[in-house]
Write an enzyme that holds these catalytic residues in place. Structure first.
Site, mmCIF file in Angstrom:
data_model
loop_
_atom_site.group_PDB
_atom_site.id
_atom_site.type_symbol
_atom_site.label_atom_id
_atom_site.label_comp_id
_atom_site.label_asym_id
_atom_site.label_seq_id
_atom_site.Cartn_x
_atom_site.Cartn_y
_atom_site.Cartn_z
ATOM 1 N N ALA A 1 0.870 -1.175 0.000
ATOM 2 C CA ALA A 1 0.000 0.000 0.000
ATOM 3 C C ALA A 1 0.906 1.224 0.000
ATOM 4 C CB ALA A 1 -0.888 -0.012 1.227
ATOM 5 N N GLY B 1 0.489 -5.063 0.750
ATOM 6 C CA GLY B 1 -0.648 -5.129 -0.165
ATOM 7 C C GLY B 1 -0.320 -5.840 -1.469
ATOM 8 N N GLU C 1 -0.652 -9.410 -0.677
ATOM 9 C CA GLU C 1 -2.094 -9.650 -0.507
ATOM 10 C C GLU C 1 -2.809 -9.688 -1.858
ATOM 11 O OE1 GLU C 1 -2.207 -6.345 2.299
ATOM 12 O OE2 GLU C 1 -3.190 -7.652 3.747
ATOM 13 N N GLU D 1 4.159 -5.124 7.300
ATOM 14 C CA GLU D 1 3.373 -4.057 7.938
ATOM 15 C C GLU D 1 3.783 -3.801 9.380
ATOM 16 O OE1 GLU D 1 2.122 -6.500 6.082
ATOM 17 O OE2 GLU D 1 0.537 -5.743 4.783
HETATM 18 N N1 COA Z 1 4.602 3.161 -0.670
HETATM 19 C C1 COA Z 1 5.013 4.322 -1.213
HETATM 20 N N2 COA Z 1 6.197 4.483 -1.833
HETATM 21 C C2 COA Z 1 6.982 3.385 -1.915
HETATM 22 C C3 COA Z 1 6.616 2.142 -1.377
HETATM 23 C C4 COA Z 1 5.356 2.061 -0.738
HETATM 24 N N3 COA Z 1 4.903 0.918 -0.221
HETATM 25 N N4 COA Z 1 7.622 1.271 -1.600
HETATM 26 C C5 COA Z 1 8.566 1.942 -2.278
HETATM 27 N N5 COA Z 1 8.192 3.219 -2.453
HETATM 28 C C6 COA Z 1 8.939 4.301 -3.132
HETATM 29 C C7 COA Z 1 10.103 4.786 -2.300
HETATM 30 O O1 COA Z 1 9.685 5.718 -1.333
HETATM 31 C C8 COA Z 1 10.966 5.407 -3.384
HETATM 32 O O2 COA Z 1 10.410 6.650 -3.743
HETATM 33 P P1 COA Z 1 11.360 7.980 -3.834
HETATM 34 O O3 COA Z 1 12.352 7.615 -4.920
HETATM 35 O O4 COA Z 1 10.403 9.045 -4.223
HETATM 36 O O5 COA Z 1 11.984 8.111 -2.492
HETATM 37 C C9 COA Z 1 10.745 4.469 -4.567
HETATM 38 O O6 COA Z 1 9.514 3.791 -4.318
HETATM 39 C C10 COA Z 1 11.843 3.420 -4.708
HETATM 40 O O7 COA Z 1 11.952 2.719 -3.489
HETATM 41 P P2 COA Z 1 13.321 2.541 -2.677
HETATM 42 O O8 COA Z 1 12.983 2.310 -1.241
HETATM 43 O O9 COA Z 1 14.243 3.667 -2.996
HETATM 44 O O10 COA Z 1 13.893 1.207 -3.345
HETATM 45 P P3 COA Z 1 14.887 0.148 -2.680
HETATM 46 O O11 COA Z 1 15.306 -0.753 -3.786
HETATM 47 O O12 COA Z 1 15.932 0.826 -1.891
HETATM 48 O O13 COA Z 1 13.970 -0.701 -1.642
HETATM 49 C C11 COA Z 1 12.009 -1.903 -0.938
HETATM 50 C C12 COA Z 1 12.916 -1.494 -2.118
HETATM 51 C C13 COA Z 1 10.789 -2.608 -1.528
HETATM 52 C C14 COA Z 1 12.762 -2.844 -0.012
HETATM 53 C C15 COA Z 1 11.580 -0.638 -0.169
HETATM 54 O O14 COA Z 1 11.078 0.324 -1.093
HETATM 55 C C16 COA Z 1 10.500 -0.866 0.855
HETATM 56 O O15 COA Z 1 10.779 -1.402 1.930
HETATM 57 N N6 COA Z 1 9.243 -0.460 0.557
HETATM 58 C C17 COA Z 1 8.160 -0.534 1.494
HETATM 59 C C18 COA Z 1 7.636 -1.942 1.603
HETATM 60 C C19 COA Z 1 6.516 -2.006 2.626
HETATM 61 O O16 COA Z 1 6.700 -1.775 3.799
HETATM 62 N N7 COA Z 1 5.312 -2.350 2.131
HETATM 63 C C20 COA Z 1 4.167 -2.522 2.955
HETATM 64 C C21 COA Z 1 3.402 -1.263 3.074
HETATM 65 S S1 COA Z 1 2.004 -1.495 4.154
#
Ligand code: COA
Length: 260
Positions: A66, A111, A114, A134
């Site tokens: 999400a 999400g 999910e 989460e």
């Molecule tokens: N919601 C909003 N933005 C997200 C996102 C999410 N769930 N997951 C990634 N992004 C965005 C990042 O903020 C970043 O945006 P920016 O360039 O404007 O800062 C962009 O996507 C790229 O992500 P980044 O974190 O730089 O890539 P990474 O390769 O370093 O890491 C992940 C990848 C997937 C490990 C990391 O993005 C992450 O942990 N995301 C969240 C996952 C999460 O907790 N999901 C459950 C949400 S309830």
């Protein structure tokens, strides 16, 4: 119809749906959820669509969850409303009556995991990663993670993923039954499509009955589930497709199902 956050096309009766926010790793914001709901309704309603393949744009992510920016701004009332709406959208996809395969090309987190679980089958690329992180944000799953994950992988494995928030790779997801197949990244779409098309060779009403029976069987008691199966079996026995399928077998030819 063009969408702002999705790519959508129908080719030979298969709907190809691609979540298209690669700059945010295809995170599910309100706009994506609204458009996913519209697409699920189309898959359900349009006779020209017989199955669907769902994936995410880019080499990195299927869906990274999400949209955390939106989550950060929510309170309890709109938080609950967001969860209920997301659950409704995913459930409508799950109950669209046609096979839907998630082709998981990268991160499927929160999400995203999910959403993949709401699809009927999951094919993962070797690069795919799964998790329900989460709890690391101080929340829990809101789009069915605590409900579908234990049904797919069992209570103990589900709780391990939910409570640690840790990611697993595609091979581990295969081992625990979270995905059906793992394939090299460059063959993800072709193998997923081939799997879907092998299903679409079968009678569409029979496919719908299998989806409906399995969906219901997990929620009701044994006797009710068996009765539903018998009712659907009876119903299918009155179809032209059943007559065609059995005639084709006797005549040693391929059946031509009409969905009637
Ligand atoms: N919601 C909003 N933005 C997200 C996102 C999410 N769930 N997951 C990634 N992004 C965005 C990042 O903020 C970043 O945006 P920016 O360039 O404007 O800062 C962009 O996507 C790229 O992500 P980044 O974190 O730089 O890539 P990474 O390769 O370093 O890491 C992940 C990848 C997937 C490990 C990391 O993005 C992450 O942990 N995301 C969240 C996952 C999460 O907790 N999901 C459950 C949400 S309830």
């Amino acid at each position: 119809m063009p969408y702002a956050t999705l790519l959508f096309e129908v080719r030979d009766a298969v709907a190809f749906v691609t979540i298209n926010r690669p700059e945010k790793l295809n995170a599910l914001n309100a706009a994506v959820m609204e458009e996913l709901g519209e697409v699920a309704a189309r898959i359900h309603k349009e006779p020209g669509i017989r199955g669907a393949l769902l994936t995410g744009t880019g080499p990195k992510a299927f869906v990274a969850g999400a949209d955390i920016g939106e989550l950060a701004a929510q309170g309890p009332v709109d938080g609950k409303a967001r969860a209920l709406e997301g659950q409704r959208v995913f459930r409508s996809l799950e109950q669209c009556g046609k096979p839907v395969i998630a082709a998981v090309n990268g991160f499927a987190l929160g999400g995203g995991c999910e959403l993949a679980m709401a699809c009927h089958l999951r094919v993962a690329s070797e690069q795919a990663r799964f998790g329900q992180p989460e709890v690391k944000l101080g929340i829990g799953p809101g789009y069915g993670g605590t409900v579908r994950l234990p049904r797919l992988v069992g209570r103990g494995r589900a709780l391990e993923l939910l409570l640690t928030g840790q990611m697993i790779d595609a091979q581990e997801a295969l081992r625990i039954g979270l995905v059906n197949r793992v394939v090299p990244a460059d063959r993800l779409m072709s193998e997923s499509e081939q799997l879907l098309r092998s299903m679409l060779e079968n009678g569409p009403l029979a496919l719908r009955a299998c989806l409906e029976a399995v969906d219901a069987a997990l929620d009701v008691g044994m006797d009710q589930a068996l009765l539903l199966e018998a009712n659907l079996f009876g119903l299918l026995s009155g179809t032209a497709d059943m007559r065609e399928g059995t005639a084709a077998f006797a005549e040693k030819r391929k059946p031509r199902f009409q969905g009637a």
